[in-house]
Design a protein around this motif. Structure first.
Motif, PDB file in Angstrom:
ATOM      1  N   SER A   1       0.821  -1.220   0.000  1.00 27.73           N
ATOM      2  CA  SER A   1       0.000   0.000   0.000  1.00 27.73           C
ATOM      3  C   SER A   1       0.850   1.264   0.000  1.00 27.73           C
ATOM      4  CB  SER A   1      -0.953   0.008   1.198  1.00 27.73           C
ATOM      5  OG  SER A   1      -0.271   0.344   2.401  1.00 27.73           O
TER       6      SER A   1
ATOM      7  N   ASN B   1       2.861   2.066  -2.089  1.00 30.86           N
ATOM      8  CA  ASN B   1       2.946   2.524  -3.477  1.00 30.86           C
ATOM      9  C   ASN B   1       1.790   3.452  -3.845  1.00 30.86           C
ATOM     10  OD1 ASN B   1       5.324   1.075  -4.171  1.00 30.86           O
ATOM     11  ND2 ASN B   1       4.096  -0.798  -4.304  1.00 30.86           N
ATOM     12  N   ASN B   2       0.787   3.544  -2.979  1.00 32.17           N
ATOM     13  CA  ASN B   2      -0.384   4.380  -3.236  1.00 32.17           C
ATOM     14  C   ASN B   2      -0.173   5.792  -2.699  1.00 32.17           C
ATOM     15  OD1 ASN B   2      -1.617   2.073  -4.296  1.00 32.17           O
ATOM     16  ND2 ASN B   2      -2.450   1.498  -2.302  1.00 32.17           N
ATOM     17  N   GLU B   3      -1.035   6.697  -3.109  1.00 31.53           N
ATOM     18  CA  GLU B   3      -0.937   8.083  -2.658  1.00 31.53           C
ATOM     19  C   GLU B   3      -1.529   8.296  -1.274  1.00 31.53           C
ATOM     20  OE1 GLU B   3      -2.159  11.118  -5.385  1.00 31.53           O
ATOM     21  OE2 GLU B   3      -1.365  10.013  -7.098  1.00 31.53           O
ATOM     22  N   ASN B   4      -2.448   7.426  -0.877  1.00 34.46           N
ATOM     23  CA  ASN B   4      -3.110   7.540   0.417  1.00 34.46           C
ATOM     24  C   ASN B   4      -3.078   6.207   1.130  1.00 34.46           C
ATOM     25  OD1 ASN B   4      -4.186  10.344   0.389  1.00 34.46           O
ATOM     26  ND2 ASN B   4      -5.208   9.591  -1.458  1.00 34.46           N
TER      27      ASN B   4
END
Length: 94
Positions: A9, A11-14
């Protein structure tokens, strides 16, 4: 959520939905947002929050403040690397 999913996760923005505030704080810190992580953590008054707070101040390089928070949690300072402590805390909160 597994530890591997939590790592992925990043790698995600949020942060992922439905994780604890302390996991969210660790997520933000790992992404480079120390202040955001600290703001979240300082509003929580549990042993687990004290340990995350200690970790954050250790990461910051403020060892006297980190040691205060380890004592508040009733624990000895973590003896491993910063990454090992992050992993330990994340796994214990998942």
């Amino acid at each position: 959520m597994t530890f591997d999913q939590f790592i992925e996760s990043l790698n995600n923005e949020n942060p992922p939905r439905n994780i604890s505030q302390l996991l969210e704080a660790l997520w933000w810190e790992k992404k480079g947002y120390w202040t955001k992580a600290h703001e979240i953590t300082q509003e929580i008054h549990t042993k687990e929050a004290a340990l995350v707070h200690a970790y954050l101040h250790r990461r910051e390089g403020d060892l006297s403040n980190a040691n205060y928070w380890y004592r508040t949690a009733g624990e000895s300072p973590f003896k491993g690397t910063m990454d090992e402590e992050w992993d330990f805390l994340s796994k214990s909160l998942l």
